[in-house]
Design a protein around this motif. Structure first.
Motif, mmCIF file in Angstrom:
data_model
loop_
_atom_site.group_PDB
_atom_site.id
_atom_site.type_symbol
_atom_site.label_atom_id
_atom_site.label_comp_id
_atom_site.label_asym_id
_atom_site.label_seq_id
_atom_site.Cartn_x
_atom_site.Cartn_y
_atom_site.Cartn_z
ATOM 1 N N TYR A 168 41.640 29.621 42.686
ATOM 2 C CA TYR A 168 40.908 30.543 43.553
ATOM 3 C C TYR A 168 41.250 30.247 45.015
ATOM 4 O O TYR A 168 41.556 31.150 45.796
ATOM 5 C CB TYR A 168 39.409 30.413 43.316
ATOM 6 C CG TYR A 168 38.562 31.397 44.089
ATOM 7 C CD1 TYR A 168 38.060 32.531 43.471
ATOM 8 C CD2 TYR A 168 38.254 31.183 45.429
ATOM 9 C CE1 TYR A 168 37.283 33.443 44.168
ATOM 10 C CE2 TYR A 168 37.490 32.091 46.134
ATOM 11 C CZ TYR A 168 36.999 33.212 45.504
ATOM 12 O OH TYR A 168 36.233 34.105 46.199
ATOM 13 N N GLU A 219 39.709 38.577 44.269
ATOM 14 C CA GLU A 219 38.668 38.004 43.433
ATOM 15 C C GLU A 219 38.690 38.623 42.031
ATOM 16 O O GLU A 219 38.554 37.930 41.028
ATOM 17 C CB GLU A 219 37.302 38.234 44.087
ATOM 18 C CG GLU A 219 36.374 37.050 43.927
ATOM 19 C CD GLU A 219 35.204 37.099 44.880
ATOM 20 O OE1 GLU A 219 35.338 36.538 45.981
ATOM 21 O OE2 GLU A 219 34.171 37.696 44.545
ATOM 22 N N ARG A 226 43.046 32.646 47.681
ATOM 23 C CA ARG A 226 42.291 33.039 48.859
ATOM 24 C C ARG A 226 43.056 32.723 50.135
ATOM 25 O O ARG A 226 43.138 33.551 51.034
ATOM 26 C CB ARG A 226 40.962 32.295 48.870
ATOM 27 C CG ARG A 226 40.023 32.702 49.996
ATOM 28 C CD ARG A 226 38.644 32.262 49.612
ATOM 29 N NE ARG A 226 37.609 32.271 50.616
ATOM 30 C CZ ARG A 226 37.494 33.019 51.690
ATOM 31 N NH1 ARG A 226 38.453 33.850 52.019
ATOM 32 N NH2 ARG A 226 36.441 32.938 52.467
ATOM 33 N N ALA A 245 33.002 42.220 42.121
ATOM 34 C CA ALA A 245 34.112 42.376 43.068
ATOM 35 C C ALA A 245 34.609 43.808 43.056
ATOM 36 O O ALA A 245 34.854 44.409 44.112
ATOM 37 C CB ALA A 245 35.236 41.409 42.724
#
Lengths: 183, 183
Positions: B150, A158, B154, A119
């Motif tokens: 995550y 990320e 996101r 990332a």
DNA sequence: GAGGCCATGTAACATGTTACATGATTGT
DNA sequence: ACAATCATGTAACATGTTACATGGCCTC
């Protein structure tokens, strides 16, 4: 089937051959909508057959230069405002996370560390790209910057998540985490 | 081909039939690695043929219960620590952004607003899922929470980006943005 | 005239989705 | 007996990747 719209969009900017378009896909659209050579040539023929593009010039080496037609432009505009259809979200990384209790904490941390590095590296490449774009000034460039910002935020997110997740692994091994073999 | 590893991972938790696994894919793995019925049954047969799983029980209605073999477990563990191979990142949304100058600012803002809503709605669903997971306590659950985080980050990122991007559109139309037809 | 780039196309293979097809068992 | 659910499988189609195949043009 956004591929055809990507082609149409690029052709609006200027007429181009399949070969030209292939290079544009490998540069401008590489991070957004990758496509291979065989896909492009096939799709161009289909677009021509459907009357969304036309061959407006032929050059040396059998070169065919395509231009968007009225219908093609209409099709592109319709696609632009069409409601989004959710794309399937598959993530090999998250699948691995799901099964982390089959690995040692060390192994799991290595997987997360790798992702963090990837990332970070990708973020760096995007930053370079942004620097390059600063000197340029075209119609696609302004929008490109907005798309690029998405990439920057995503890679940032990320990276931070990977760090956080690695921290979770070591934490409170007696309650939060239990070997599956012990369950 | 992570699909087979998803199957193996689920089977480590407990032996199951294709039907059972299908339900697990539709619940636990729905956000991570969706798969269809025909994929699962096909893959299970291939896994059995390759000796990574075995049929350890047969029930009513031709039910076949699969269990991971030693080799299957080894394969799964190898996959877990294998270096990530970058997946192609295609985004219809970003492709649209790229061609935003073919639409009016109003239309572009509508596309971004739709995405903001989708992201927010999905974020909400994930929050509900997190609440549900709080009461549960299994080996997959702890890892599931990490994967879930995550998703939360996101969707947050996406929501914020969409707002930001919409702001960019109206801004300084004479310099930052120019109609492509005027270029 | 040779090597490199321009230029297009096809073939083979892997993957993924949707729909179709079949039938057993359980609960009411 | 009827419906719902359990249970597995195949077929048809769309998409995507890699490799193969061919040949023209330009420059040195």
């Amino acid at each position: 089937m956004s591929r055809r719209h990507a082609l149409l969009g690029l052709l609006v900017d200027r007429p181009a051959s399949g070969y030209d378009l292939l290079k544009l896909f490998d540069t401008s659209l590489a991070h957004v909508w990758p496509a291979t050579q065989s896909q492009l040539y096939g799709e161009l023929n289909r677009l021509a057959e459907a009357g969304l593009v036309g061959v407006t010039a032929e050059g040396p080496r059998r070169r065919k230069e395509y231009t968007v037609t009225e219908r093609g432009l209409r099709e592109l505009r319709e696609w632009l405002v069409a409601p989004a259809q959710r794309q399937p979200r598959r993530s090999e990384l998250l699948l691995k996370v799901f099964f982390f209790d089959l690995a040692t904490d060390e192994q799991a941390r290595a997987v997360l560390a790798e992702r963090e590095e990837l990332a970070t590296a990708y973020h760096g490449r995007l930053m370079e790209l942004r620097t390059e774009l600063e000197s340029e000034d075209g119609p696609l460039t302004a929008n490109g910057r907005i798309a690029l910002e998405y990439g920057l935020r995503r890679t940032d997110m990320e990276r931070e998540w990977a760090r956080w997740a690695a921290g979770q692994l070591g934490e409170a091994p007696s309650t939060a985490r239990r070997r599956r073999s012990a369950g």
